[in-house]
Design a protein around this motif. Structure first.
Motif, mmCIF file in Angstrom:
data_model
loop_
_atom_site.group_PDB
_atom_site.id
_atom_site.type_symbol
_atom_site.label_atom_id
_atom_site.label_comp_id
_atom_site.label_asym_id
_atom_site.label_seq_id
_atom_site.Cartn_x
_atom_site.Cartn_y
_atom_site.Cartn_z
ATOM 1 N N GLN A 241 0.830 -1.210 0.000
ATOM 2 C CA GLN A 241 0.000 0.000 0.000
ATOM 3 C C GLN A 241 0.864 1.259 0.000
ATOM 4 O O GLN A 241 0.343 2.374 -0.036
ATOM 5 N N ALA A 242 2.180 1.085 0.047
ATOM 6 C CA ALA A 242 3.091 2.230 0.094
ATOM 7 C C ALA A 242 3.068 3.002 -1.208
ATOM 8 O O ALA A 242 2.783 2.446 -2.283
ATOM 9 N N ILE A 243 3.384 4.283 -1.109
ATOM 10 C CA ILE A 243 3.478 5.123 -2.304
ATOM 11 C C ILE A 243 4.519 4.530 -3.254
ATOM 12 O O ILE A 243 5.628 4.178 -2.846
ATOM 13 N N GLY A 244 4.153 4.420 -4.505
ATOM 14 C CA GLY A 244 5.041 3.852 -5.504
ATOM 15 C C GLY A 244 4.670 2.429 -5.854
ATOM 16 O O GLY A 244 4.822 2.004 -7.007
ATOM 17 N N TYR A 245 4.210 1.690 -4.878
ATOM 18 C CA TYR A 245 3.834 0.298 -5.099
ATOM 19 C C TYR A 245 2.346 0.177 -5.398
ATOM 20 O O TYR A 245 1.949 -0.492 -6.355
ATOM 21 N N LYS A 246 1.527 0.817 -4.591
ATOM 22 C CA LYS A 246 0.082 0.736 -4.804
ATOM 23 C C LYS A 246 -0.301 1.230 -6.200
ATOM 24 O O LYS A 246 -1.115 0.610 -6.905
ATOM 25 N N GLU A 247 0.283 2.343 -6.611
ATOM 26 C CA GLU A 247 -0.055 2.921 -7.908
ATOM 27 C C GLU A 247 0.381 2.004 -9.060
ATOM 28 O O GLU A 247 -0.346 1.842 -10.048
ATOM 29 N N MET A 248 1.574 1.404 -8.904
ATOM 30 C CA MET A 248 2.056 0.509 -9.952
ATOM 31 C C MET A 248 1.270 -0.796 -9.985
ATOM 32 O O MET A 248 1.038 -1.367 -11.058
ATOM 33 N N VAL A 249 0.867 -1.280 -8.828
ATOM 34 C CA VAL A 249 0.015 -2.471 -8.790
ATOM 35 C C VAL A 249 -1.266 -2.212 -9.569
ATOM 36 O O VAL A 249 -1.713 -3.030 -10.382
ATOM 37 N N ASP A 250 -1.870 -1.060 -9.332
ATOM 38 C CA ASP A 250 -3.111 -0.713 -10.038
ATOM 39 C C ASP A 250 -2.895 -0.713 -11.548
ATOM 40 O O ASP A 250 -3.729 -1.224 -12.313
ATOM 41 N N ALA A 251 -1.767 -0.144 -11.972
ATOM 42 C CA ALA A 251 -1.490 -0.091 -13.414
ATOM 43 C C ALA A 251 -1.273 -1.493 -13.976
ATOM 44 O O ALA A 251 -1.783 -1.826 -15.055
ATOM 45 N N LEU A 252 -0.534 -2.317 -13.255
ATOM 46 C CA LEU A 252 -0.255 -3.675 -13.727
ATOM 47 C C LEU A 252 -1.515 -4.541 -13.744
ATOM 48 O O LEU A 252 -1.604 -5.508 -14.503
ATOM 49 N N GLU A 253 -2.488 -4.182 -12.913
ATOM 50 C CA GLU A 253 -3.750 -4.917 -12.895
ATOM 51 C C GLU A 253 -4.767 -4.337 -13.873
ATOM 52 O O GLU A 253 -5.940 -4.720 -13.864
#
Length: 313
Positions: A241-253
């Motif tokens: 949920q950290a900044i940088g990871y959450k946003e990229m997870v959303d994009a990859l999904e």
């Protein structure tokens, strides 16, 4: 008197790592990280974890001490970081606590204690089960009868803190308000000289943050996040949920593009930096070191050294 240590704080991308390493080299020091995300293994790029070349041979502690799936608490951080600092002191070296997680820094320096608990304890499970059955409002009302002061500060949707407050009461017989008051009365664990980095012009900080995100992308942030997901790390765990990871997870999904995710990371990072500045301003005893438009690194190192000599470390 508690032992003296050096603390270097400031918002994200303000140069804490470079300054802490340089001062460690000049003053026989070792660095103890106070970053709530750099504790995780395999999360290097998105956390801006210093690599070996950036560390320049200076020992760094509290990096890579937990797996991403672990729910790492402030209490656990304090116990582990205090052990690192005490070991450094015992060897006649200078501990340099460096990082931007204000809660970690304040909790460690204050000598704050935490009521023992286990996420897998029967009590925790029972309370969570009751919350699922009766809802947050009912559990908050139960807390209100036990500890009205704590209940007044909480919202019915703040399930984690409601459960924690009830857990402290049922496991110790003390309200969390009483526990916190007793903790605040404890003497500080360390006598700290705190240096806080900042920018004279807020725009320079924003630009530095944006450049850092661009560098993270070039270094392989997308592949790092993809690798974590492929290894079985849940996208819902706390670390992701950290900044940088959450946003990229959303994009990859499939919820947006990588470009949009990068812009969102920049925005969230700037917002986080503002919250950090607000937090660190509360420490009126901290010595403020301000970067100009063209950062004078040697000047900041010299000013830091003068503060250290004055402080007696």
């Amino acid at each position: 008197m508690p032992p003296k240590i050096l603390v270097i704080t400031g918002p994200t991308a303000s140069g804490k790592t470079a300054l802490s390493v340089e001062l460690a080299l000049r003053h026989n020091g070792e660095v103890v990280s106070a970053d709530s995300m750099q504790i995780y293994r395999r999360m290097d790029i998105g956390t801006a974890k210093p690599d070996l070349s950036e560390r320049k041979g200076v020992p760094h502690h509290m990096l890579d001490v937990a797996d991403p799936e672990e729910d790492f608490s402030v209490a656990r951080y304090v116990d582990m970081a205090a052990a690192c600092i005490d070991d450094i002191l015992s060897r006649g070296k200078l501990p340099i606590l460096a990082g931007g997680t204000g809660l970690y820094v304040d909790s460690l320096l204050s000598g704050r204690t935490f009521a023992a608990f286990s996420p897998t304890s029967p009590l925790r499970s029972q309370l969570e089960g009751r919350l699922d059955t009766f809802g947050g409002e009912a559990m908050l009302e139960e807390l209100r009868e036990i500890d009205p002061e704590a209940a007044q500060r909480l919202h019915p949707n703040d399930h984690k803190r409601i459960i924690r407050a009830l857990e402290v009461w049922y496991s110790t017989g003390k309200t969390i308000t009483q526990h916190n008051l007793e903790t605040q009365a404890l003497p500080p664990r360390y006598d700290a000289l705190t240096l806080t980095l900042a920018y004279a012009d807020r725009q320079d900080m924003w630009d530095r943050i944006d450049r850092r995100v661009d560098v993270m992308l070039e270094a392989g942030l997308v592949d790092e996040v993809r690798s974590l997901l492929c290894s079985g790390v849940s996208s819902r765990c706390t670390a992701m949920q950290a900044i940088g990871y959450k946003e990229m997870v959303d994009a990859l999904e499939g919820h947006g593009s990588i470009h949009d995710a990068a812009e969102e990371i920049k925005l969230r990072s700037r917002q986080y930096a503002k919250r950090q500045l607000t937090w660190f301003k509360r420490n009126t005893a901290a010595k403020r070191l301000v970067w100009g438009h063209t950062p004078d690194f040697e000047g900041v190192v010299q000013a830091s050294t003068e503060y250290m000599v004055e402080f007696g470390i």
